[in-house]
Structure formats: C-alpha cells, structure tokens
Design an enzyme around this catalytic site. Structure first.
Site, short mmCIF file in Angstrom:
data_model
loop_
_atom_site.label_atom_id
_atom_site.label_comp_id
_atom_site.label_asym_id
_atom_site.label_seq_id
_atom_site.Cartn_x
_atom_site.Cartn_y
_atom_site.Cartn_z
CB VAL A 61 -32.92 -4.21 70.50
CG1 VAL A 61 -33.20 -3.39 71.74
CG2 VAL A 61 -33.88 -5.38 70.37
CE1 TYR A 62 -35.25 -8.27 67.18
CE2 TYR A 62 -36.55 -7.98 65.19
CZ TYR A 62 -36.36 -8.59 66.41
OH TYR A 62 -37.27 -9.51 66.87
CB SER A 63 -28.86 -4.15 63.46
OG SER A 63 -28.55 -5.48 63.12
#
Length: 346
Positions: A61-63
C-alpha cells in the site's frame, strides 16, 4: 552495524532496517509521508547497504505499489545479489477502492497480492510476509492457512504481523500450532521512548513466545527529532507539521525530549539518535525501522547503531519515560515478586 536473530528463527537481520514508506509520490494518506523519487530511493538504499543494513521493509500500500516498484528497481540497478538482503513486505490494506475484494486478508486477496508484490519487487520470493493489521471480517484461520500455503510454495520464507493486540497474536499462534502451520515469527509495532504502551501486554508475549520485534515510527513521526517546539509546533516541511500521527501524549513526549537533550550533548549526537539508541537497548527489540527523505536524515539515523548509552543514562531515561502503573500489571508484578523471594526455613 550489529545483527540479531529474527525471533526464534536462524535468520540474521540488521538492527536497523530501511523503511520505504517515503518512496514514491502517493496521494491522500501517503502524500505527506512520501515524495522520494527513484533516483533518491536508489541512493538511500545504497547508503543503507553500505552502512551494513541488510533488512528492507516495504508494503504493497505504500503509495499504492510505487514503493515496492522503486525498491525493486533500486536493488536491480545497484546489482545487489538476492542473498545480500532480507526483504519484508505486507498486505491487508486497500489497493483499489473500486474493487471490493482488493483489501483484507482473504485467500483471494493475499494470493493476488503476493504475486503483485513479487512482480513489483522483481524477486522470486519474499523473506518476510506480514499481515498489515487486523482484518475483522476474514477468519484468522483463513489468513493463516493461506500464509502457510505461501511458505510451502516457496514464495514466502517467514510470516509476521503488524499492529495487533496481544490476544490476537496469541490466537494466531495457537491456530498455527493446532494445524502444524508456519507460525508468526515477528511483530511490527509502534514503540518509542515516549510511547511505551507496547510493554503492557505485547512485549511480555514476545518474550514468552520468542517473537521478533520490528519497530515502526521510532521517532513518533519526527516528534522525537528534537526539532519540535515546546508549544507542539513542528517546523515547516517536517512530517508532523502537516500529518499529526502517530498519537502521542505530548506532555510525556516533551519530558522525554528534555531528558534526552543532555545525553545527546554529552555524546555529541542528535536527540533523535539517542531516542533510537534507547530502543536498540531494549531486550525485545530485533530491528528498528528507519525511513528518510534525505541522505542527511538517514546518516543520522544509521549512526544510532554505534551509539551506546551508559547505565546511568538509561536509568535517567527510564525515570522520564516509565509507564504509570496499570491493573492487572501491578498486581502481576507484586505476585511475581512474592513467588521469587527465597523462603526462610526454620
């Protein structure tokens, strides 16, 4: 750089882990946290590896996948061999708002996300695959069965979890033991000198069950950098200035900062480095995740590995940061002391 075993496994990881939440250009929740482009990400990874870091933590989910992609590109462009790194990633969060099943810990979602992460990272396996929180809808045995299958398939080496209560962690361990499945080997959690709540229930569980502890946001979102004023205002451009997370008791935090300042001056280091060194002194901590947007930030954080605090300094920090007594902890401690005392014989 020093290395520690991850929980009860035979896997050595560096006591500082490079976090990649700053990689990419995310929107919404990720916008104030991210902002590092590919060139910067590659340079930060090289800087960390050159300092002895072998542990990299990222998440799908990081960016929305950008951090994994940049991490994979950096590993490839630097010519690092697979054996030089221990790569950890996670899944649970929403990857596509338009798709109802693009979230959670269902077999459907986890199977799809492992393959997507492997593609973005350009790897043939993930060393540590973590549940990125608690999913109240998916039965835990479904998630654990899936993770066990991923380990058996060779796509994943070890499994871990993030941000769960002690009872949830223990329930997961019991389910895995009951079925003979691969069990959690690590817990990733928020822990700082100004936020020691983890010590009430989770830290004793980690010691009892031999689980590794990976610490996220060790500087409380930059609050413990020493740059935040006593009025709680953060300098422009810092994360706390626009993103007040994680939740912190400001009065306790500033008491800790004031206790760290003379120690930092004595060692000729930053307050941030003292905060990290305190964490590295805690017996249950395996690795502290440090993220950065600039080489200067990362260099200061990496320096914590060489900062050893004296016993009297640790005692001063303990006094400033100790948790207030809470039931049933104080009763359990009292009972334990009574049992530990040698009995007098007449």
């Amino acid at each position: 750089m020093r290395y520690r075993l991850l929980g009860r496994t035979g896997l050595y990881v560096s006591e500082l882990c490079l976090g990649t939440m700053t990689f990419g250009h995310g929107e919404g929740f990720w916008k104030p946290i991210s902002g590092v482009g590919q060139e910067g990400a590659t340079a930060l990874l090289k800087q960390a590896v050159d300092a002895g870091v072998n542990f990299i933590d990222t998440a799908n989910v990081y960016s929305l996948g950008q951090a994994e992609t940049m991490t994979g590109n950096a590993i490839r462009s630097l010519g690092l061999t697979r054996d030089e790194l221990v790569v950890a990633t996670k899944a649970t969060g929403v990857m596509d708002e338009a798709q109802i099943n693009a979230r959670g810990q269902s077999r459907y979602h986890l199977m799809a996300q492992v393959d997507a992460s492997l593609k973005r990272l350009q790897l043939d396996h993930i060393d540590l695959y973590q549940l990125h929180g608690f999913d109240p809808l998916t039965p835990l045995d479904e998630a654990l069965s899936t993770l066990n299958d991923l380990v058996r398939s060779g796509k994943v080496r070890y499994i871990g979890l993030c941000n769960m209560a002690a009872w949830q962690i223990m329930k997961g361990l019991a389910i895995s033991e009951q079925h003979g499945w691969s069990r959690f080997e690590s817990v990733q959690a928020y822990y700082t000198i100004a936020g020691r709540d983890l010590e009430r229930e989770v830290v004793p569980l980690l010691a009892d069950q031999q689980l590794g502890l990976m610490v996220w946001s060790p500087l409380a979102g930059g609050l413990l950098s020493g740059k935040v004023g006593s009025d709680g205002r953060s300098p422009a451009g810092t994360r706390r200035a626009s993103f007040d997370f994680p939740i912190v008791d400001m009065e306790r935090a500033f008491a800790c900062i004031e206790a760290m300042r003379p120690i930092a001056e004595r060692h000729a280091v930053s307050v941030a480095r003292v905060a990290l060194a305190w964490l590295l002194s805690r017996p249950q901590v395996t690795s502290v995740i440090v993220g950065a947007k600039t080489p200067e930030q990362l260099a200061d954080n990496l320096g914590a590995s060489g900062c050893t605090l004296a016993a009297e300094e640790l005692a001063a920090l303990e006094a400033a940061s100790a948790l207030p007594p809470e039931y049933p902890g104080w009763m359990i401690a009292r009972q334990g002391q009574n049992r530990a005392r040698p009995l007098d014989k007449g």
